[in-house]
Design an enzyme around this catalytic site. Sequence first.
Site, PDB file in Angstrom:
ATOM      1  N   HIS A   5      -3.333   7.518   2.069  1.00  0.00           N
ATOM      2  CA  HIS A   5      -3.716   6.178   1.613  1.00  0.00           C
ATOM      3  C   HIS A   5      -5.059   5.834   2.262  1.00  0.00           C
ATOM      4  O   HIS A   5      -5.292   6.134   3.431  1.00  0.00           O
ATOM      5  CB  HIS A   5      -2.648   5.169   2.019  1.00  0.00           C
TER       6      HIS A   5
ATOM      7  N   ASN B 225     -10.104   0.066  -0.250  1.00  0.00           N
ATOM      8  CA  ASN B 225      -8.641   0.191  -0.240  1.00  0.00           C
ATOM      9  C   ASN B 225      -8.100  -0.352  -1.562  1.00  0.00           C
ATOM     10  O   ASN B 225      -8.159  -1.552  -1.798  1.00  0.00           O
ATOM     11  CB  ASN B 225      -8.110  -0.595   0.959  1.00  0.00           C
TER      12      ASN B 225
ATOM     13  N   CYS C 157       0.819  -1.233   0.000  1.00  0.00           N
ATOM     14  CA  CYS C 157       0.000   0.000   0.000  1.00  0.00           C
ATOM     15  C   CYS C 157       0.844   1.271   0.000  1.00  0.00           C
ATOM     16  O   CYS C 157       0.330   2.351  -0.297  1.00  0.00           O
ATOM     17  CB  CYS C 157      -0.937   0.008   1.200  1.00  0.00           C
TER      18      CYS C 157
HETATM   19  N1  ACO Z   1     -18.540  -8.559   8.881  1.00  0.00           N
HETATM   20  C1  ACO Z   1     -19.027  -8.883  10.081  1.00  0.00           C
HETATM   21  N2  ACO Z   1     -18.245  -9.242  11.113  1.00  0.00           N
HETATM   22  C2  ACO Z   1     -16.925  -9.274  10.916  1.00  0.00           C
HETATM   23  C3  ACO Z   1     -16.349  -8.939   9.675  1.00  0.00           C
HETATM   24  C4  ACO Z   1     -17.207  -8.569   8.638  1.00  0.00           C
HETATM   25  N3  ACO Z   1     -16.755  -8.225   7.411  1.00  0.00           N
HETATM   26  N4  ACO Z   1     -15.004  -9.046   9.786  1.00  0.00           N
HETATM   27  C5  ACO Z   1     -14.742  -9.433  11.044  1.00  0.00           C
HETATM   28  N5  ACO Z   1     -15.900  -9.571  11.720  1.00  0.00           N
HETATM   29  C6  ACO Z   1     -16.070  -9.985  13.114  1.00  0.00           C
HETATM   30  C7  ACO Z   1     -14.914 -10.804  13.606  1.00  0.00           C
HETATM   31  O1  ACO Z   1     -15.076 -12.160  13.264  1.00  0.00           O
HETATM   32  C8  ACO Z   1     -14.998 -10.578  15.097  1.00  0.00           C
HETATM   33  O2  ACO Z   1     -15.990 -11.399  15.617  1.00  0.00           O
HETATM   34  P1  ACO Z   1     -15.807 -12.091  17.041  1.00  0.00           P
HETATM   35  O3  ACO Z   1     -15.703 -10.964  18.013  1.00  0.00           O
HETATM   36  O4  ACO Z   1     -17.051 -12.898  17.184  1.00  0.00           O
HETATM   37  O5  ACO Z   1     -14.560 -12.903  16.947  1.00  0.00           O
HETATM   38  C9  ACO Z   1     -15.471  -9.133  15.206  1.00  0.00           C
HETATM   39  O6  ACO Z   1     -16.071  -8.833  13.927  1.00  0.00           O
HETATM   40  C10 ACO Z   1     -14.364  -8.143  15.495  1.00  0.00           C
HETATM   41  O7  ACO Z   1     -13.262  -8.407  14.620  1.00  0.00           O
HETATM   42  P2  ACO Z   1     -11.946  -7.550  14.668  1.00  0.00           P
HETATM   43  O8  ACO Z   1     -10.979  -8.070  13.658  1.00  0.00           O
HETATM   44  O9  ACO Z   1     -11.493  -7.424  16.087  1.00  0.00           O
HETATM   45  O10 ACO Z   1     -12.493  -6.147  14.177  1.00  0.00           O
HETATM   46  P3  ACO Z   1     -11.794  -4.770  14.282  1.00  0.00           P
HETATM   47  O11 ACO Z   1     -12.610  -3.856  15.096  1.00  0.00           O
HETATM   48  O12 ACO Z   1     -10.322  -4.874  14.601  1.00  0.00           O
HETATM   49  O13 ACO Z   1     -11.917  -4.250  12.791  1.00  0.00           O
HETATM   50  C11 ACO Z   1     -10.571  -3.939  10.828  1.00  0.00           C
HETATM   51  C12 ACO Z   1     -11.241  -4.946  11.747  1.00  0.00           C
HETATM   52  C13 ACO Z   1     -11.618  -3.054  10.226  1.00  0.00           C
HETATM   53  C14 ACO Z   1      -9.808  -4.684   9.744  1.00  0.00           C
HETATM   54  C15 ACO Z   1      -9.586  -3.097  11.689  1.00  0.00           C
HETATM   55  O14 ACO Z   1      -8.745  -3.905  12.439  1.00  0.00           O
HETATM   56  C16 ACO Z   1      -8.756  -2.189  10.881  1.00  0.00           C
HETATM   57  O15 ACO Z   1      -9.221  -1.231  10.328  1.00  0.00           O
HETATM   58  N6  ACO Z   1      -7.430  -2.422  10.838  1.00  0.00           N
HETATM   59  C17 ACO Z   1      -6.532  -1.591  10.083  1.00  0.00           C
HETATM   60  C18 ACO Z   1      -5.953  -2.375   9.016  1.00  0.00           C
HETATM   61  C19 ACO Z   1      -6.484  -2.012   7.692  1.00  0.00           C
HETATM   62  O16 ACO Z   1      -7.146  -1.042   7.461  1.00  0.00           O
HETATM   63  N7  ACO Z   1      -6.102  -2.854   6.790  1.00  0.00           N
HETATM   64  C20 ACO Z   1      -6.374  -2.628   5.435  1.00  0.00           C
HETATM   65  C21 ACO Z   1      -5.236  -3.138   4.617  1.00  0.00           C
HETATM   66  S1  ACO Z   1      -3.697  -2.674   5.172  1.00  0.00           S
HETATM   67  C22 ACO Z   1      -3.373  -1.178   4.687  1.00  0.00           C
HETATM   68  O17 ACO Z   1      -3.813  -0.721   3.682  1.00  0.00           O
HETATM   69  C23 ACO Z   1      -2.484  -0.419   5.534  1.00  0.00           C
END
Ligand code: ACO
Length: 324
Positions: A251, A281, A114
């Site tokens: 980004h 993204n 990215c």
């Molecule tokens: N729909 C519904 N539920 C979901 C989904 C979905 N698409 N994805 C995950 N869940 C559930 C999980 O299974 C989990 O359930 P559980 O509690 O029963 O186990 C719950 O939601 C929470 O999951 P987390 O992974 O803890 O969710 P989080 O609040 O961390 O959000 C996210 C995830 C959005 C990816 C966040 O961590 C984030 O924004 N991270 C930054 C990384 C990023 O943006 N990456 C993109 C690519 S990298 C880059 O470009 C830099």
Amino acid sequence: MTRHAVLAGVGGYLPKRVVTNDDLARTLDTSDEWISERTGIRQRHIADETETAAFMGAAAAEAALRRAGAGAGEVDGVIVATSTPDQAFPATAARIQAALGITRGFAFDLAAACSGFIYALAVADGMIRAGQASGILVIGSEVYSRILDWRDRTTCVLFGDGAGAVFLHAAEGPVTPGAPAVLSTHIHADGRYGDILYVDGAVGQPDRPGTLAMNGSAVFRHAVVNLAAAVEEALAVNHLDRASIDWLVPHQANRRIIDAMGKKLGLAPERVVVTIDRHANTSAASIPLALAEAVGDGRIRPGQLVLMEALGGGLTWGSALVRL
Ligand code: ACO
């Protein structure tokens, strides 16, 4: 003789097909509410089989050249940032060079996930300053839809396809205050964190799935800390304070990361370019696509100071400060 790079034109390409969160929720245990609340994403564009990384990159590059009022004859280098090339080789950049009818200069791909566009901009800026080239197309083109596990709701909802490009050309003499210029680029990597965001599989590993895997919360934490440091670094090197920044073009990984960076800079929300709601993204394409949109609709005007920043797999991260 001192010389510097000027960003003369920017363009983008988005695949025709739009997939909304509701579309995904038909086959995946997810919802528009979960995706949009956690990420800001409402839809993404997904490439069809004709919309390859080279096809989309060439379309974005043509738009950037048009906007710069430049022709293929003025291009003596093509650099493509991509983690999703159409082939192991030739480089996507060579395919784009041929598609645009450019028959001289160099062409190569660069992989920094990215952060790829910032990395490519840094390389191009350095080559122009060093006198190795006078006109370089810097392109980010990504087809992440082909490296996603569409059954994995934790990753597949986050990404989209697309391409963005800028045309840089050389200007003789030192940068004059207020004049268009790439003022600085800074790039960083810390390979110790390679396993928090990666795509397994490569040439010679046919048994590996080749899909994206991520520890989302770890990436989130690194993004907030490293991007804040990258922004401070860019301001300090240029002896600027936050108030001098006209626009943040970040980004587009997650709306919450984007908002945190805008707040850190003390920028009003309308000074932060956001496309994640419509593009999701698009990795190395996200910054030039966002820039193309905001320049194209007249929000970003000539003479304004634009700060770009990105973090991605590697980990890699960096910033670029550009006066348009
Ligand atoms: N729909 C519904 N539920 C979901 C989904 C979905 N698409 N994805 C995950 N869940 C559930 C999980 O299974 C989990 O359930 P559980 O509690 O029963 O186990 C719950 O939601 C929470 O999951 P987390 O992974 O803890 O969710 P989080 O609040 O961390 O959000 C996210 C995830 C959005 C990816 C966040 O961590 C984030 O924004 N991270 C930054 C990384 C990023 O943006 N990456 C993109 C690519 S990298 C880059 O470009 C830099």
